[in-house]
Design a protein around this motif. Sequence first.
Motif, mmCIF file in Angstrom:
data_model
loop_
_atom_site.group_PDB
_atom_site.id
_atom_site.type_symbol
_atom_site.label_atom_id
_atom_site.label_comp_id
_atom_site.label_asym_id
_atom_site.label_seq_id
_atom_site.Cartn_x
_atom_site.Cartn_y
_atom_site.Cartn_z
ATOM 1 N N LYS A 117 0.831 -1.202 0.000
ATOM 2 C CA LYS A 117 0.000 0.000 0.000
ATOM 3 C C LYS A 117 0.866 1.252 0.000
ATOM 4 N N ARG A 118 1.968 1.233 0.738
ATOM 5 C CA ARG A 118 2.889 2.375 0.744
ATOM 6 C C ARG A 118 3.526 2.555 -0.623
ATOM 7 N N LEU A 119 3.872 1.442 -1.263
ATOM 8 C CA LEU A 119 4.457 1.519 -2.601
ATOM 9 C C LEU A 119 3.446 2.090 -3.586
ATOM 10 N N TRP A 120 2.181 1.710 -3.443
ATOM 11 C CA TRP A 120 1.150 2.240 -4.330
ATOM 12 C C TRP A 120 0.995 3.744 -4.140
ATOM 13 N N GLU A 121 0.963 4.206 -2.915
ATOM 14 C CA GLU A 121 0.837 5.641 -2.661
ATOM 15 C C GLU A 121 2.033 6.397 -3.238
ATOM 16 N N ALA A 122 3.202 5.755 -3.223
ATOM 17 C CA ALA A 122 4.403 6.379 -3.790
ATOM 18 C C ALA A 122 4.342 6.448 -5.308
ATOM 19 N N ALA A 123 3.744 5.436 -5.927
ATOM 20 C CA ALA A 123 3.715 5.356 -7.389
ATOM 21 C C ALA A 123 2.481 6.021 -7.993
ATOM 22 N N LYS A 124 1.435 6.178 -7.211
ATOM 23 C CA LYS A 124 0.140 6.630 -7.732
ATOM 24 C C LYS A 124 0.204 7.955 -8.498
ATOM 25 N N PRO A 125 0.897 8.985 -8.013
ATOM 26 C CA PRO A 125 0.941 10.241 -8.779
ATOM 27 C C PRO A 125 1.517 10.063 -10.180
ATOM 28 N N SER A 126 2.570 9.264 -10.285
ATOM 29 C CA SER A 126 3.203 9.029 -11.589
ATOM 30 C C SER A 126 2.292 8.210 -12.498
ATOM 31 N N ILE A 127 1.613 7.217 -11.929
ATOM 32 C CA ILE A 127 0.709 6.375 -12.710
ATOM 33 C C ILE A 127 -0.454 7.200 -13.253
ATOM 34 N N ALA A 128 -1.064 8.002 -12.374
ATOM 35 C CA ALA A 128 -2.214 8.818 -12.785
ATOM 36 C C ALA A 128 -1.833 9.801 -13.879
ATOM 37 N N VAL A 220 -1.300 -29.183 -11.077
ATOM 38 C CA VAL A 220 -0.038 -29.114 -10.336
ATOM 39 C C VAL A 220 -0.249 -29.656 -8.929
ATOM 40 N N ASN A 221 0.861 -29.961 -8.256
ATOM 41 C CA ASN A 221 0.781 -30.571 -6.936
ATOM 42 C C ASN A 221 1.297 -29.688 -5.814
ATOM 43 N N TYR A 222 2.159 -28.725 -6.149
ATOM 44 C CA TYR A 222 2.871 -27.987 -5.101
ATOM 45 C C TYR A 222 2.652 -26.475 -5.202
ATOM 46 N N TYR A 223 2.447 -25.870 -4.033
ATOM 47 C CA TYR A 223 2.341 -24.419 -3.902
ATOM 48 C C TYR A 223 3.367 -23.991 -2.860
ATOM 49 N N THR A 224 4.406 -23.302 -3.331
ATOM 50 C CA THR A 224 5.469 -22.838 -2.444
ATOM 51 C C THR A 224 5.256 -21.356 -2.189
ATOM 52 N N ASP A 225 5.000 -21.001 -0.939
ATOM 53 C CA ASP A 225 4.529 -19.653 -0.594
ATOM 54 C C ASP A 225 5.693 -18.667 -0.480
ATOM 55 N N VAL A 226 6.264 -18.307 -1.639
ATOM 56 C CA VAL A 226 7.448 -17.439 -1.644
ATOM 57 C C VAL A 226 7.100 -15.965 -1.409
ATOM 58 N N LYS A 227 5.819 -15.603 -1.591
ATOM 59 C CA LYS A 227 5.373 -14.208 -1.392
ATOM 60 C C LYS A 227 6.324 -13.234 -2.105
ATOM 61 N N ALA A 228 6.451 -13.388 -3.395
ATOM 62 C CA ALA A 228 7.464 -12.637 -4.146
ATOM 63 C C ALA A 228 7.101 -11.162 -4.313
ATOM 64 N N TRP A 229 5.848 -10.861 -4.598
ATOM 65 C CA TRP A 229 5.413 -9.473 -4.751
ATOM 66 C C TRP A 229 3.890 -9.425 -4.680
ATOM 67 N N ILE A 230 3.351 -8.222 -4.548
ATOM 68 C CA ILE A 230 1.904 -8.037 -4.449
ATOM 69 C C ILE A 230 1.475 -7.089 -5.568
ATOM 70 N N PRO A 231 0.999 -7.633 -6.665
ATOM 71 C CA PRO A 231 0.597 -6.786 -7.801
ATOM 72 C C PRO A 231 -0.818 -6.255 -7.617
ATOM 73 N N LYS A 232 -1.258 -5.459 -8.579
ATOM 74 C CA LYS A 232 -2.569 -4.828 -8.476
ATOM 75 C C LYS A 232 -3.274 -4.782 -9.831
ATOM 76 N N ASN A 233 -4.579 -4.699 -9.763
ATOM 77 C CA ASN A 233 -5.396 -4.307 -10.907
ATOM 78 C C ASN A 233 -5.732 -2.835 -10.770
#
Length: 325
Positions: A117-128, A220-233
Amino acid sequence: MSKLTNALLISSVAIGGLTSTASFAEKWHMPTPYGDGNLQTQIAYTFTKEIRDNTNGDLDITVHSGGSLVKHTEIPRSVKSGQVQMGEVFLGILGNENPIYKHDNIPFLATSFEDAKRLWEAAKPSIAKELDKDGMMLLYTVAWPAQSLYSKEPVNSLADLKGQKMRAYSPTQSRLADLMNTTPMTIQTPDIPQAFSTGIIQAMITSPSTGVDSQAWDYVNYYTDVKAWIPKNIVVVNKRAFRRLDKATQQVVLDAAKNAEAAGWTQIAARAAKDKATLLENGMVVSDPSPQLVEELKAIGKTMTEEWKAEAPKEIGEILTRYQN
C-alpha cells in the motif's frame, strides 16, 4: 390516411422518441480479465451496482468478466480509444509502455500488504499522470494476494526449475523467468489449465486466488509460498466519457471508486488466507520456501530492482524515494 392524421402520427412518434431518449439510461461497458470468483471482479460488480443505485439507474455499467468482451491485453487500448468507457487491467501488463507500471511486479520490493500500500501511494501520482496522457483517468486499484510458486514437483532451489517453461503475464515476469533459468511463456488466466495439461508450461508464479479460480489442483501438486510481490489491478475510465457526465454523476462514480479501493485493501488479506486454505483442502502441498530458494529469489529481486531503476532513473528514483522515506 389524411394529412392531419399523418401529421398527428408523426408528432406522436417524435414526442415518444424524445420521451424515451430523455428517460434512457447511459449504458456503459466495463470489460475485466478475471472470472466472477475473483475478489477483483466481485468488487467491480459492487462498484457498478453502487453507481447504478445512486444515479437511480441513469448510469448503468455492465461488467463483462473473464475477458468475455475484450481480451485482457486489449482492454487499455479499448478504453483509450473509447471503444468501451471503462475497464479493469492488471497493471503490470503495461510495463512495456512505461517502466513506472512495473513497480508492483519487482520481486521482494514490497511483500506485505502494508508495504504494498505504501508503494502504491508512492507510485500513484506518476501512474495517474501517465494514464492521463493516454486519455484515461485512474479510478481505483485492488491488490492481489502475494504471488507464489506453483509447480508439478517440489522446488527447494532454482536448480529444480532449470529448463522448465514458466508462465509469464507481464514483461517483468518474462525477465524473472529468464533470471530463474526457465523459459517464459505468455499465458492469459483463462488458458492456464490447458497450458499445463498440454505441457506448454510446467510452473507459474501467481496468486492463490488465480490458483483457486483455475483449479490448480487439477494440473499441479505444489504451492510454495514465496510471497514474491503483491501486484494490483487498476480500473480506468475514458476521460472524454467521464467528462460528458454531469457533475453529480461524476461525483457518484468517484465516491464508488473510493469505496471500491477501500474494500479491496481491507478484504484482500482475508481472501488470500481463504484461497490458500482451499488449495490445501483440494490436495495440494502448501509449504514455505526453503532458505536457499528465498536467498536465490532475493538476489534476483535485487538485480531486477537495479535494472528497473536504470530504465528511467528520474521517474523510478522519485517513486523509490517516496516509498522508502
